[in-house]
Design a protein around this motif. Structure first.
Motif, PDB file in Angstrom:
ATOM      1  N   HIS A 173       0.780  -1.406  -0.068  1.00 29.45           N
ATOM      2  CA  HIS A 173      -0.074  -0.096  -0.075  1.00 29.45           C
ATOM      3  C   HIS A 173       0.813   1.250   0.140  1.00 29.45           C
ATOM      4  CE1 HIS A 173      -3.479  -2.415   0.532  1.00 29.45           C
ATOM      5  NE2 HIS A 173      -2.719  -3.057   1.594  1.00 29.45           N
ATOM      6  N   HIS A 174       1.944   1.313  -0.480  1.00 26.85           N
ATOM      7  CA  HIS A 174       3.036   2.368  -0.283  1.00 26.85           C
ATOM      8  C   HIS A 174       2.501   3.409  -1.115  1.00 26.85           C
ATOM      9  CE1 HIS A 174       4.661   0.564  -4.164  1.00 26.85           C
ATOM     10  NE2 HIS A 174       5.056   1.699  -4.227  1.00 26.85           N
ATOM     11  N   ASP A 175       1.924   3.271  -2.154  1.00 30.81           N
ATOM     12  CA  ASP A 175       1.275   4.347  -3.260  1.00 30.81           C
ATOM     13  C   ASP A 175       0.345   5.215  -2.222  1.00 30.81           C
ATOM     14  OD1 ASP A 175       2.912   3.828  -5.167  1.00 30.81           O
ATOM     15  OD2 ASP A 175       1.509   2.539  -5.980  1.00 30.81           O
ATOM     16  N   LEU A 218       8.610   8.775   5.496  1.00 37.66           N
ATOM     17  CA  LEU A 218       9.719   8.058   5.163  1.00 37.66           C
ATOM     18  C   LEU A 218       9.936   6.612   5.071  1.00 37.66           C
ATOM     19  CD1 LEU A 218      11.915  10.440   7.578  1.00 37.66           C
ATOM     20  CD2 LEU A 218      11.459  10.781   5.254  1.00 37.66           C
ATOM     21  N   THR A 219       8.596   6.135   5.031  1.00 37.36           N
ATOM     22  CA  THR A 219       8.582   4.668   4.856  1.00 37.36           C
ATOM     23  C   THR A 219       9.410   4.082   3.856  1.00 37.36           C
ATOM     24  OG1 THR A 219       6.308   4.944   5.862  1.00 37.36           O
ATOM     25  CG2 THR A 219       6.880   2.736   4.842  1.00 37.36           C
ATOM     26  N   ALA A 220       9.410   4.646   2.572  1.00 42.82           N
ATOM     27  CA  ALA A 220      10.114   3.869   1.348  1.00 42.82           C
ATOM     28  C   ALA A 220      11.661   3.939   1.777  1.00 42.82           C
ATOM     29  CB  ALA A 220       9.840   4.779   0.290  1.00 42.82           C
ATOM     30  N   ALA A 221      12.290   4.862   2.454  1.00 39.90           N
ATOM     31  CA  ALA A 221      13.465   5.123   2.985  1.00 39.90           C
ATOM     32  C   ALA A 221      13.907   3.991   3.944  1.00 39.90           C
ATOM     33  CB  ALA A 221      13.954   6.221   3.327  1.00 39.90           C
TER      34      ALA A 221
END
Length: 89
Positions: free
Chosen positions: A59-61, A68-71
């Motif tokens: 669900h990152h989109d 900063l979750t992607a990092a």
């Protein structure tokens, strides 16, 4: 989506980083929340952490750009630091 199986310590560190980024809480508060969910659901801490990582990846989109979750997912497992935000182990 292919799931990466992290060692338990790595998965917990990434999940704590995800919670820090998403909630804006301290490392201790993030770990406590992860551990509480693990106890409530009677699921091991590593499995709980991996489930959170999997959910965030799926669900990152939907997450805000400022998150900063992607990092956390990208770099926390490849540094000598605990978590994704440079707090020493």
């Amino acid at each position: 989506m292919t799931s990466t199986t992290y060692p338990t310590r790595t998965a917990v560190d990434i999940a704590v980083g995800v919670l820090i980024a998403h909630r804006g809480c301290s490392e201790d508060a993030a770990f406590d929340e992860l551990a509480a969910v693990s106890r409530e659901r009677k699921v091991g801490l590593g499995r709980t952490a991996r489930a959170l990582i999997s959910f965030v990846r799926e669900h990152h989109d939907a997450l805000p750009d400022s998150d900063l979750t992607a990092a956390a997912l990208r770099w926390s497992h490849s540094t000598p630091y605990r978590g994704a935000f440079g707090t020493a182990a």
